[in-house]
Design an enzyme around this catalytic site. Structure first.
Site, PDB file in Angstrom:
ATOM      1  N   ASP A 182      65.327  47.720  48.135  1.00  0.00           N
ATOM      2  CA  ASP A 182      64.886  47.162  49.642  1.00  0.00           C
ATOM      3  C   ASP A 182      66.175  46.673  50.507  1.00  0.00           C
ATOM      4  O   ASP A 182      67.626  46.770  50.453  1.00  0.00           O
ATOM      5  CB  ASP A 182      64.087  46.075  49.502  1.00  0.00           C
ATOM      6  CG  ASP A 182      62.982  45.521  50.400  1.00  0.00           C
ATOM      7  OD1 ASP A 182      63.555  46.339  51.487  1.00  0.00           O
ATOM      8  OD2 ASP A 182      62.208  45.255  49.821  1.00  0.00           O
TER       9      ASP A 182
HETATM   10  C1  BGC Z   1      60.757  44.762  52.920  1.00  0.00           C
HETATM   11  C2  BGC Z   1      60.182  46.336  52.475  1.00  0.00           C
HETATM   12  C3  BGC Z   1      60.701  47.371  54.069  1.00  0.00           C
HETATM   13  C4  BGC Z   1      62.320  46.896  54.382  1.00  0.00           C
HETATM   14  C5  BGC Z   1      62.550  48.102  55.622  1.00  0.00           C
HETATM   15  C6  BGC Z   1      61.883  44.884  53.708  1.00  0.00           C
HETATM   16  O1  BGC Z   1      62.075  43.621  54.188  1.00  0.00           O
HETATM   17  O2  BGC Z   1      60.522  44.026  51.763  1.00  0.00           O
HETATM   18  O3  BGC Z   1      59.113  46.580  52.023  1.00  0.00           O
HETATM   19  O4  BGC Z   1      60.594  48.717  53.268  1.00  0.00           O
HETATM   20  O5  BGC Z   1      62.284  45.780  54.404  1.00  0.00           O
HETATM   21  O6  BGC Z   1      62.282  47.079  56.878  1.00  0.00           O
END
Ligand code: BGC
Length: 750
Positions: free
Chosen positions: A282
């Site tokens: 993530d």
């Molecule tokens: C989130 C993810 C997301 C990623 C990219 C993160 O902060 O937890 O779910 O896909 O950002 O934007």
């Protein structure tokens, strides 16, 4: 790759085009050969470059420079097709090996045409809704060059304080599994290789929804048994549905951050499930292992993540900066890097990016196509849940001539779209107010008086005007709820009551004595007991997206009939968290005889109120149970007939029952099948959803419904840490919700 590992899947009867050589692990042999050929030419730095994902930023020359050097494998957040192609051109035509970029974006519940938030889609109990929404999102997103979305989010979520419950399919393992798999199929289409297919990403692996206290990013403490019985199955279903990628979650579970958790990333995902796609961290979650206190510095964070089984790092650059040195120092074996690169290249080959890297900048726009809007409307219709309908105030009767439309969500084009709508545009939103005027303006006179400007508005100044509008109307429709920004990532709440002066607004409207219909649009289940009590009818619509207005208008006026069911338990008060239907029994299960606190006698004896697992002030009854939802019509369930009362673990149980529409309207019922394993080597949930079906019936119509349930699906992770079906007594219910239905029993004999 040894030739002996490859066999041909061609059948001589099939046309040549359907011949694919597959390896004995089921992979496309030609792709595997191409991967090996490419890998053999790559320097260590180029390999590590593939493992690096950046978020697009303004300076395209700067990004191009990095891409040309082979420093980037994937770019997220670039949605301008001209820039997408410009970056891709550098990768394909100017970098040494010409490896295309994988362009990614969070396309969660629509790209331009926004569908109901995933929690709303789950309320439809209709995998076709989820699949269509994802397919359309893929068609729109791929038309600007996006080939990878970070969805579906299939974190089992049992705490509505957690803002990200909006993005989930709710509290149930089975429902999340079915809806998540449908989303994967929708995003990826029939073949990843189709230019309108985008790779899905099952996230967040794993346990993120169990954040302590419902606070985002917080630690979780999920036992291996709960992981395997509750949190992992939706991910296994996504892997089986072919999800090309997985994303690690931010949380540490029992002390181990997912991004550095070999047990989940290698032992379970790769070895048990045979997943061969790519795993991405993530956002910044590799480096965040330092804040967790799990890694000392970037070097250690990178090594921990890669050694645990992560293939690509989202934005934090620890891999690119530190892995070359970590490999040289022997902290990370080059074979581990090679394996990660294989996983990344495999997804790129499967997407057909090497043959077809560019997006057609000149193709006619597919955004907001009529068919997309129609599908979004249908999804919003099926997602709305009728929680109350006293005196059959809904659908609005012919005699209703004047309606007062009040409340801050009646005309909130941005907020009804919900969270995670990077590309959605409020200028395309059709709100309930505009839809009712446009679609039913010739039937009713609309008095429009919001009363409050937005959901958190505390000013009472407008309430008297809303009350006066109500007094002049035959029926009042109050649109309340929460703004989009009150749910979603990092938007958690400790109080789940309606924000601002919305409760006061509802109370004031109720005092007019006019029939009051309350429509709630929110990103989670709010505690709406008081407002439901004060209203004649309640329609709950998790943020319904672009077409929420026309869908709700048709539901209110009876052109459509509500069929949604709660995908989460609705609480009386936030203090009941966690309250979910599939709980284990305590040794002292709570009785349903709840006595309000002020009726507890003074100086009563210690045990006078019973000794059971409950709250003295709120009890343990939900406001509305999981699976609950009314219709304008009524349904009668016949007694379920079982194919056999004694089954072996290899059998399939067939459950048959009649379902009859006993009311006046054509409607669709979501029939649900629940099972309980009465006695097992570990305590089991009091009920678990195992099947559901949407059954459409005309007034007076009766259908025979059949559920087939392989006994193997009663397996769970038992005392011996083995997934198995244990022989014994089982209870079964076929019911309109998780609290209803007549219990029947059967036995598994071996
Ligand atoms: C989130 C993810 C997301 C990623 C990219 C993160 O902060 O937890 O779910 O896909 O950002 O934007």
């Amino acid at each position: 790759m040894k030739a002996a590992n490859i066999f041909s899947a061609c059948l001589f009867l099939l046309p040549l085009a359907s011949c694919t050589q597959v390896t004995d692990s089921g992979r496309d042999a030609v792709i595997e050969q191409k991967i090996e050929a490419l890998l053999s030419k790559m320097t260590l730095e180029e390999k590590i470059g593939q493992m690096n994902q950046i978020s697009s930023y303004g300076n395209i020359e700067d990004m191009s420079g990095l891409i040309k050097k082979g420093e980037i494998g994937s770019v997220l957040n670039e949605v301008d097709p001209v820039r997408v192609n410009a970056l891709q051109r550098v990768a394909v035509e100017e970098s040494r090996l010409g490896i295309p970029l994988l362009m990614a974006r969070d396309v969660i519940h629509g790209f331009k045409t926004i569908f109901p938030i995933p929690l709303g889609q789950a309320a439809s109990f209709d995998p076709e809704v989820a699949k269509d929404a994802a397919r359309i999102a893929a068609i729109e997103a791929s038309s600007v060059g996006i080939r990878w979305t970070f969805a579906p989010m299939i974190d089992v979520s049992r705490d509505p304080r957690w803002g990200r419950i909006a993005e989930s399919c709710g509290e149930d393992t089975y429902l999340s599994s079915v809806m998540g798999a449908a989303m994967v199929r929708g995003f990826q289409g029939d073949s990843l290789n189709n230019p309108t297919s985008i790779a899905a990403c099952a996230k967040h692996f794993v346990g993120y929804g169990a954040a302590e206290g419902g606070r985002d990013y917080n630690s979780t403490f999920i036992s291996e048994r709960s992981l395997r019985n509750v949190y992992l199955p939706p991910f296994e279903a996504a892997a089986k549905a072919g999800a090309a990628t997985f994303m690690t979650s931010f949380n540490d579970n029992d002390g181990v951050p997912s991004t550095g958790n070999k047990f989940i990333l290698k032992d379970i995902l790769r070895d048990e499930w045979g997943f061969d796609g790519l795993v991405v961290t993530d956002w910044n979650s590799a480096r965040e292992m330092i804040a967790h206190g799990f890694a000392a510095d970037d070097k250690e964070a990178a090594a921990l993540a890669v050694n645990a089984g992560v293939d690509m790092e989202m934005v934090s650059y620890t891999f690119f900066k530190c892995l070359p040195e970590q490999v040289k120092a022997g902290k990370v074996k080059e074979e581990v890097v090679d394996e990660a690169v294989r996983n990344i290249l495999r997804v790129k080959f499967r997407l057909g990016l090497f043959d077809n890297p560019y997006v057609d900048e000149k193709s006619p726009s597919v955004m907001y196509d009529e068919s997309h809007l129609a599908a979004a409307k249908r999804a919003a219709e099926e997602s709305a849940i009728l929680l109350k309908n006293e005196g059959e105030v809904l659908p609005l009767k012919e005699g209703v001539r004047t309606v007062a439309i009040v409340g801050p969500m009646a005309d909130a084009p941005h907020d009804q779209l919900g969270t995670w709508i990077f590309d959605g545009e409020k200028s395309h939103t059709q709100t309930p107010l505009s839809a009712i005027k446009a679609m039913y303006g010739d039937r009713v006179q609309v008095i429009d008086e919001p009363g409050l400007a937005y959901s958190r508005d505390k000013s009472m100044a407008g309430i008297s005007k809303a009350v006066s509008a109500a007094q002049r109307a035959d029926v009042v429709i109050a649109f309340v709820g929460e703004e989009a920004i009150l749910s979603g990532e990092a938007h958690c709440l400790a109080d789940l009551n309606l924000q601002g002066a919305q409760s006061e607004l509802i109370a004031a409207l109720a005092r007019t004595g006019k029939p009051l219909v309350t429509v709630i649009m929110a990103g989670r289940q709010l505690t709406i007991g008081k407002e439901a009590e004060a209203s004649d009818a309640v329609l709950y619509s998790f943020h319904p997206g672009t077409m929420g207005g026309p869908a709700i208008a048709d539901l209110l006026f009876g052109k459509a009939v509500p069929s949604g069911k709660t995908p989460v338990t609705f609480l009386q008060t936030v203090g009941q968290v966690p309250l979910y239907y599939a709980h284990n029994n305590s040794g002292r299960p709570a009785s349903s005889h709840f006595k309000p606190l002020d009726q507890v006698p003074l100086e009563a004896s210690q045990t006078s109120e019973g000794s059971s697992s409950s709250y003295m002030d709120a009890g343990v009854q939900p406001l509305y149970p999981f699976g609950y939802g009314l219709s304008y019509t009524t349904f009668k369930y016949g007694k379920p007939q079982l194919s056999s009362k004694k089954l072996s673990s290899g059998d399939v149980l067939t459950v048959t029952f009649t379902l009859e529409n006993t009311g006046k309207y054509e409607g669709t019922e979501v029939a649900q099948l629940y099972v309980q394993d009465k006695v097992a080597s570990v305590t089991r949930p009091v009920k678990e959803l195992k099947r559901f079906a949407r059954v459409a019936l005309k007034p007076g119509e009766k259908k025979t419904v059949t559920f087939e349930l392989p006994v193997s699906e009663l397996a769970f992770w038992n005392i011996d840490r083995v997934k198995t079906v244990e022989p014994g007594e089982f209870a079964l219910w076929v019911a309109p919700d998780s609290q209803a239905g007549e219990e029947v029993s059967f036995q598994v004999v071996d």
